[in-house]
Design an enzyme around this catalytic site. Structure first.
Site, mmCIF file in Angstrom:
data_model
loop_
_atom_site.group_PDB
_atom_site.id
_atom_site.type_symbol
_atom_site.label_atom_id
_atom_site.label_comp_id
_atom_site.label_asym_id
_atom_site.label_seq_id
_atom_site.Cartn_x
_atom_site.Cartn_y
_atom_site.Cartn_z
ATOM 1 N N TYR A 37 0.820 -1.212 0.000
ATOM 2 C CA TYR A 37 0.000 0.000 0.000
ATOM 3 C C TYR A 37 0.854 1.262 0.000
ATOM 4 O O TYR A 37 2.064 1.226 0.203
ATOM 5 C CB TYR A 37 -0.935 0.007 1.215
ATOM 6 C CG TYR A 37 -0.255 0.340 2.533
ATOM 7 C CD1 TYR A 37 -0.378 1.607 3.092
ATOM 8 C CD2 TYR A 37 0.493 -0.610 3.224
ATOM 9 C CE1 TYR A 37 0.227 1.915 4.304
ATOM 10 C CE2 TYR A 37 1.101 -0.312 4.430
ATOM 11 C CZ TYR A 37 0.953 0.957 4.977
ATOM 12 O OH TYR A 37 1.566 1.259 6.165
ATOM 13 N N ARG A 56 7.774 4.013 -4.994
ATOM 14 C CA ARG A 56 7.894 3.070 -3.874
ATOM 15 C C ARG A 56 6.826 1.985 -3.957
ATOM 16 O O ARG A 56 7.083 0.822 -3.637
ATOM 17 C CB ARG A 56 7.802 3.812 -2.534
ATOM 18 C CG ARG A 56 8.076 2.911 -1.335
ATOM 19 C CD ARG A 56 8.152 3.676 -0.033
ATOM 20 N NE ARG A 56 6.874 4.303 0.310
ATOM 21 C CZ ARG A 56 6.676 5.022 1.421
ATOM 22 N NH1 ARG A 56 7.660 5.207 2.274
ATOM 23 N NH2 ARG A 56 5.499 5.567 1.655
ATOM 24 N N ARG A 109 -8.660 -20.536 -1.248
ATOM 25 C CA ARG A 109 -7.651 -20.215 -0.246
ATOM 26 C C ARG A 109 -6.494 -21.198 -0.374
ATOM 27 O O ARG A 109 -6.664 -22.403 -0.223
ATOM 28 C CB ARG A 109 -8.238 -20.282 1.167
ATOM 29 C CG ARG A 109 -7.245 -19.830 2.245
ATOM 30 C CD ARG A 109 -7.810 -20.016 3.649
ATOM 31 N NE ARG A 109 -6.881 -19.467 4.636
ATOM 32 C CZ ARG A 109 -5.803 -20.082 5.110
ATOM 33 N NH1 ARG A 109 -5.499 -21.299 4.668
ATOM 34 N NH2 ARG A 109 -5.029 -19.500 6.011
ATOM 35 N N HIS A 111 -1.967 -20.999 0.173
ATOM 36 C CA HIS A 111 -0.824 -20.142 0.466
ATOM 37 C C HIS A 111 -0.028 -19.774 -0.785
ATOM 38 O O HIS A 111 0.502 -18.667 -0.883
ATOM 39 C CB HIS A 111 0.094 -20.809 1.498
ATOM 40 C CG HIS A 111 -0.429 -20.766 2.893
ATOM 41 N ND1 HIS A 111 -1.518 -21.484 3.302
ATOM 42 C CD2 HIS A 111 -0.019 -20.056 3.986
ATOM 43 C CE1 HIS A 111 -1.753 -21.249 4.587
ATOM 44 N NE2 HIS A 111 -0.857 -20.378 5.018
ATOM 45 N N LYS A 153 6.352 -2.022 1.975
ATOM 46 C CA LYS A 153 5.165 -1.436 2.598
ATOM 47 C C LYS A 153 4.002 -2.422 2.488
ATOM 48 O O LYS A 153 3.009 -2.208 1.800
ATOM 49 C CB LYS A 153 4.827 -0.091 1.943
ATOM 50 C CG LYS A 153 4.046 0.842 2.870
ATOM 51 C CD LYS A 153 4.046 2.256 2.324
ATOM 52 C CE LYS A 153 3.198 3.202 3.158
ATOM 53 N NZ LYS A 153 3.747 3.441 4.504
ATOM 54 N N GLU A 191 12.235 1.979 13.810
ATOM 55 C CA GLU A 191 11.309 3.029 13.391
ATOM 56 C C GLU A 191 10.119 3.031 14.330
ATOM 57 O O GLU A 191 10.074 2.260 15.292
ATOM 58 C CB GLU A 191 10.858 2.804 11.950
ATOM 59 C CG GLU A 191 10.241 1.445 11.692
ATOM 60 C CD GLU A 191 9.991 1.183 10.213
ATOM 61 O OE1 GLU A 191 10.168 2.089 9.398
ATOM 62 O OE2 GLU A 191 9.590 0.044 9.886
ATOM 63 N N LEU A 215 11.191 1.101 6.837
ATOM 64 C CA LEU A 215 10.577 1.497 5.577
ATOM 65 C C LEU A 215 11.304 2.717 5.027
ATOM 66 O O LEU A 215 11.600 3.648 5.782
ATOM 67 C CB LEU A 215 9.107 1.834 5.798
ATOM 68 C CG LEU A 215 8.337 2.235 4.540
ATOM 69 C CD1 LEU A 215 8.025 1.000 3.700
ATOM 70 C CD2 LEU A 215 7.054 2.967 4.902
#
Length: 295
Positions: A37, A56, A109, A111, A153, A191, A215
């Protein structure tokens, strides 16, 4: 002219108010947090640091092997168009823009990645003023229990959510994370739960280096550029909690909080000894935001 919306939600081509939007249970974000995101502020219809955020975003997607179904130009065009549809008259013409990509939906579903996965783009635009660049706040600390891919991110944010909740319950705004041992440093600061962490000591800006533990924040980049423009030396090296607690100023930065100065960490008073440097930095960051977003 079409009526402006009070907010906006977008999912895989569909647009409506955020509260009216639904997504399929089979979107892999629901099972695995499988996506990345970005988020930033907008003003006067201008998306702040759009190029940097899109770069990014593409980099994060590539690092988890999502092939984006659009070009950077196409994404920027879409985001600008969506921002223009929202009424921001009551928030100083400002809004908060968020977008994410998830690997696929309508798949069983499993993995492993689904064959012929079709990524889904999500976008929200919410009228909201940028946080005061001159704010100060109380912070706390917590051991960094996240994984070792913090430079992406990703949507897998549970450890950060738990750290943020701990800060809230302590009456603080943010939680500074540290690794008990990293790079030969005990209690190395990484961070915040949703910020980058910096400090000023002896006239220099100290910030953690770009590695897999933090990040690569856009606000962090802007802070470094600002300091270099002002002639403030920048040191990108790991540092400890002890070093941070003894700094002349402590700051956290994010796209929606450009430069929050710490008054306390774990209820211990910190900073307040380089107010002149801090003000110069804040003034320059604020001027950059206003200049960038003026039409």
């Amino acid at each position: 002219m079409a009526q402006l919306m009070k907010n906006l939600g977008y999912y895989a081509g569909k647009i409506d108010l955020i509260e009216n939007m639904t997504v399929p249970m089979t979107d892999r974000v629901c099972w695995f947090g499988d996506g990345v995101y970005e988020a930033t502020a907008t003003r006067n219809g201008v998306i702040y640091c759009l190029d940097e955020h899109v770069d990014r975003f593409f980099n994060s997607a590539s690092m988890i092997y999502i092939d984006l179904p659009f070009t950077k130009y196409e994404l920027k065009t879409l985001l600008c168009d969506l921002v223009s549809k929202v009424d921001v008259s009551e928030t100083n013409n400002e809004a908060f823009l968020y977008w994410q990509i998830t690997r696929a939906a309508n798949v069983p579903r499993n993995h492993v990645f689904p064959d012929n996965a079709k990524p889904n783009l999500w976008v929200t635009v919410t009228p909201r003023k940028l946080a005061d660049v001159y704010r100060s706040a109380k912070l706390i600390t917590h051991e960094d229990i996240r994984f070792f891919m913090c430079n992406i991110k990703t949507l897998c944010l549970l450890p950060s959510v738990l750290a943020s909740e701990k800060a809230k319950k302590a009456g603080a705004e943010e939680c500074i994370l540290y690794r008990k041992e990293a790079d030969g440093i005990k209690n190395r600061v990484t961070e915040g739960s949703h910020t980058n962490v910096h400090c000023i000591k002896n006239g220099k800006l100290y910030t953690a280096p770009l590695d897999n533990l933090i990040l690569p924040g856009i606000a962090r980049r802007n802070l470094i550029k600002t300091c270099r423009k002002l002639g403030i030396p920048v040191v990108e090296e790991p540092f400890s909690l002890e070093f941070l607690m003894g700094a002349d100023e402590v700051m956290v930065t994010s796209s929606s909080n450009p430069c929050v100065a710490a008054t306390h960490i774990d209820d211990i008073a910190v900073g307040g000894r380089s107010g002149d440097i801090l003000k110069k930095i804040r003034d320059e960051l604020w001027n950059h935001y206003l200049t960038y977003t003026n039409k």
